[in-house]
Enzyme design. Structure first.
Site, short mmCIF file in Angstrom:
data_model
loop_
_atom_site.label_atom_id
_atom_site.label_comp_id
_atom_site.label_asym_id
_atom_site.label_seq_id
_atom_site.Cartn_x
_atom_site.Cartn_y
_atom_site.Cartn_z
N ASN A 47 -4.62 -14.88 86.21
CA ASN A 47 -4.61 -13.46 85.88
C ASN A 47 -6.01 -12.90 86.09
O ASN A 47 -6.96 -13.66 86.28
CB ASN A 47 -4.11 -13.26 84.44
CG ASN A 47 -5.01 -13.99 83.46
OD1 ASN A 47 -6.16 -13.64 83.28
ND2 ASN A 47 -4.47 -15.06 82.85
N ASP A 98 1.15 -18.44 80.07
CA ASP A 98 2.29 -18.86 79.24
C ASP A 98 3.18 -19.86 79.96
O ASP A 98 4.00 -20.52 79.36
CB ASP A 98 3.12 -17.63 78.86
CG ASP A 98 2.36 -16.73 77.90
OD1 ASP A 98 1.65 -17.26 77.02
OD2 ASP A 98 2.44 -15.49 78.06
N LYS A 153 -0.81 -29.74 99.78
CA LYS A 153 -0.61 -28.33 100.08
C LYS A 153 0.85 -28.07 100.49
O LYS A 153 1.38 -28.78 101.36
CB LYS A 153 -1.55 -27.92 101.21
CG LYS A 153 -1.55 -26.45 101.49
CD LYS A 153 -2.53 -26.09 102.60
CE LYS A 153 -2.34 -24.63 102.97
NZ LYS A 153 -2.89 -24.32 104.27
N PHE A 156 -6.14 -11.73 70.52
CA PHE A 156 -6.12 -10.51 71.34
C PHE A 156 -4.68 -10.31 71.80
O PHE A 156 -3.97 -11.29 72.03
CB PHE A 156 -7.03 -10.65 72.56
CG PHE A 156 -8.46 -10.29 72.28
CD1 PHE A 156 -9.24 -11.08 71.44
CD2 PHE A 156 -9.02 -9.15 72.84
CE1 PHE A 156 -10.56 -10.74 71.17
CE2 PHE A 156 -10.33 -8.80 72.57
CZ PHE A 156 -11.11 -9.59 71.74
N LYS A 173 2.76 -10.26 67.12
CA LYS A 173 1.93 -11.46 67.41
C LYS A 173 1.06 -11.83 66.22
O LYS A 173 0.88 -13.01 65.91
CB LYS A 173 1.04 -11.21 68.64
CG LYS A 173 1.82 -11.20 69.94
CD LYS A 173 0.97 -10.79 71.13
CE LYS A 173 1.86 -10.51 72.34
NZ LYS A 173 1.17 -10.00 73.49
N LYS A 214 1.70 -15.49 64.72
CA LYS A 214 0.62 -16.47 64.87
C LYS A 214 -0.24 -16.55 63.60
O LYS A 214 -1.29 -17.20 63.61
CB LYS A 214 -0.23 -16.11 66.09
CG LYS A 214 0.63 -15.98 67.37
CD LYS A 214 -0.18 -15.91 68.66
CE LYS A 214 0.73 -15.59 69.85
NZ LYS A 214 0.20 -15.94 71.13
N1 CTP Z 1 -2.56 -17.31 73.39
C1 CTP Z 1 -2.67 -18.66 73.16
N2 CTP Z 1 -1.94 -19.55 73.89
C2 CTP Z 1 -1.10 -19.12 74.83
C3 CTP Z 1 -0.94 -17.75 75.07
C4 CTP Z 1 -1.69 -16.85 74.34
O1 CTP Z 1 -3.45 -19.04 72.28
N3 CTP Z 1 -0.41 -20.02 75.53
C5 CTP Z 1 -3.37 -16.37 72.61
C6 CTP Z 1 -4.23 -15.46 73.42
O2 CTP Z 1 -5.51 -16.01 73.63
C7 CTP Z 1 -4.30 -14.20 72.56
C8 CTP Z 1 -2.97 -14.19 71.83
O3 CTP Z 1 -2.49 -15.54 71.89
O4 CTP Z 1 -5.31 -14.28 71.59
C9 CTP Z 1 -1.94 -13.27 72.41
O5 CTP Z 1 -1.82 -13.51 73.80
P1 CTP Z 1 -0.87 -12.65 74.72
O6 CTP Z 1 -0.90 -13.22 76.10
O7 CTP Z 1 -1.17 -11.19 74.54
O8 CTP Z 1 0.51 -12.87 74.02
P2 CTP Z 1 1.59 -13.98 74.14
O9 CTP Z 1 1.71 -14.61 72.79
O10 CTP Z 1 1.33 -14.88 75.28
O11 CTP Z 1 2.89 -13.11 74.36
P3 CTP Z 1 3.39 -12.30 75.68
O12 CTP Z 1 2.75 -12.99 76.86
O13 CTP Z 1 4.86 -12.44 75.63
O14 CTP Z 1 2.93 -10.90 75.50
#
Ligand code: CTP
Length: 400
Positions: A210, A279, A289, A323, A337, A341
């Protein structure tokens, strides 16, 4: 607002080729809202004109000790008393030696002698001079009396040799100035900060990732370090320079980031997860490759573990900050979240805005606390936001 805003900074410039680098330092200090008063030695004026510094600082530049007109206008004792910090950049071996031995024979050495403000030296000199035991003894003796130093960098020196002696980077000098002027409210607290993106390899030459630049997480790590914390910065791949004086753990994938966080979690009191963690990862990364074919390509992905969610089970009395990067229904998603969490605080970030989120130097966020309180913050630099966030975390930990 920057910690430097409204601060009176006396910048001493001594005779060294690196004097030109102080131009950028003045620019940055002024940009942060500081009042900069430049004092130059006569030798410094051989390298760069006082007019440059006068124009950039908006204040008269002081050189001669017995200039009656300037004395009436400023007065070297008044300057010394008014300063919040005294910075000598670049500092020659001669200027360090003079202060170490109580010699005050020009304006700069006199004002340094008369000040009670913290004094920071940023030395720049030939590598042999830097290594000379006389210079090193002078530095040790000044450090013993509470004077601050930022070591010169290694690299090519103007005199044609390689070694240690280059004036520290402007960003690093600024960082140390901020550290000296910052409150020590995170004194020795152990904090994990995660930053940047993760990379999930599809094959040896391709990955899923990303646009996270790491700027927000690095700014938080730097602000914590300035406020006295022991920071471990765990970061995915970024183009940013590794910050000084911060334990740095570079990682690639979400799995590596999870392992690094877990390794440091036991002794940690605060975790700030600003990384944009993937995720999903490819179920199987190809060993070689992937070659193109005419047919469409279908890849299967599996979930990565949620690092923050897994920490909440072992939270005890630690502070967990997350975040939420969102493009729609920001507050609702962030609140969900925060609860799922078990966070103390979540920073809700609308990443679809031009002035916020991935890669920008500014950010505009809403803070959401575990008790349901929210605080919408205006657009500000990521460095300023980092300090604002720490102000709120300090309240949560009871250290403010
Ligand atoms: N985070 C994490 N581990 C993951 C994904 C996210 O610890 N595998 C943490 C990120 O660092 C951030 C928070 O969880 O502090 C929220 O991340 P975000 O990507 O906004 O949310 P997700 O929980 O991944 O949900 P979604 O992608 O469905 O919005």
């Amino acid at each position: 607002m920057s910690i430097l805003s409204g601060k009176e900074i006396v910048l001493g410039i001594t005779g060294c080729i690196a004097a030109y680098k102080s131009v950028e330092l003045v620019r940055q200090l002024v940009k942060h809202g500081a009042q900069v008063h430049v004092v130059m030695t006569k030798n410094a004026c051989e390298f760069i004109t006082p007019l440059t510094f006068q124009t950039l600082s908006g204040n008269p530049v002081t050189i001669e000790l017995f200039n009656l007109y300037e004395e009436k206008e400023i007065g070297h004792i008044a300057l010394a008393q008014r300063a919040d910090i005294f910075v000598i950049a670049p500092a020659t071996a001669n200027s360090i030696g003079k202060v170490a031995h109580g010699i005050a024979d020009d304006m700069l050495s006199t004002v340094v002698m008369a000040t009670r403000a913290p004094v920071l030296f940023a030395p720049a000199m030939n590598a042999n001079m830097w290594e000379n035991p006389i210079v090193q003894n002078n530095i040790e003796s000044l450090k013993g009396r509470g004077y601050h130093f930022i070591e010169p960098d290694r690299g090519d020196l103007a005199c044609g040799v390689q070694g240690q002696g280059r004036l520290a980077e402007t960003e690093d000098v600024l960082d140390v100035i901020m550290t000296i002027l910052s409150p020590n409210d995170f004194n020795q607290k152990k904090v994990i900060v995660t930053a940047g993106p993760t990379r999930e390899l599809l094959d040896p030459v391709r990955f899923l990732s990303n646009p996270s630049s790491g700027k927000m997480g690095f700014a938080i790590a730097r602000a914590l370090q300035q406020r006295g914390a022991y920071v471990t910065l765990i970061s995915g791949p970024t183009a940013l320079a590794q910050p000084r004086n911060i334990a740095y753990v570079p990682v690639q994938s979400a799995r590596e980031m999870a392992e690094a966080v877990n390794r440091h979690f036991d002794e940690t009191e605060i975790v700030v997860m600003s990384a944009a963690v993937a995720d999903y990862r490819p179920k199987e990364a190809a060993a070689h490759k992937i070659k193109k074919a005419d047919a469409a390509l279908t890849l299967e992905f599996e979930r990565t573990s949620d690092i923050l969610e897994s920490l909440s089970a072992q939270k005890a009395n630690r502070i967990l900050v997350g975040f939420a990067a969102e493009t729609q229904d920001m507050l609702a998603h962030a609140q969900e979240k925060l609860h799922r969490k078990k966070l103390d605080l979540i920073v809700a970030n609308d990443v679809s805005r031009d002035d916020a989120g991935f890669g920008t130097d500014t950010n505009a966020v809403t803070l959401i606390f575990a008790d349901g309180a929210t605080e919408e913050l205006p657009t500000m630099s990521k460095a300023e936001l980092a300090h604002k966030l720490l102000d709120r975390i300090a309240t949560l930990t009871g250290s403010s």
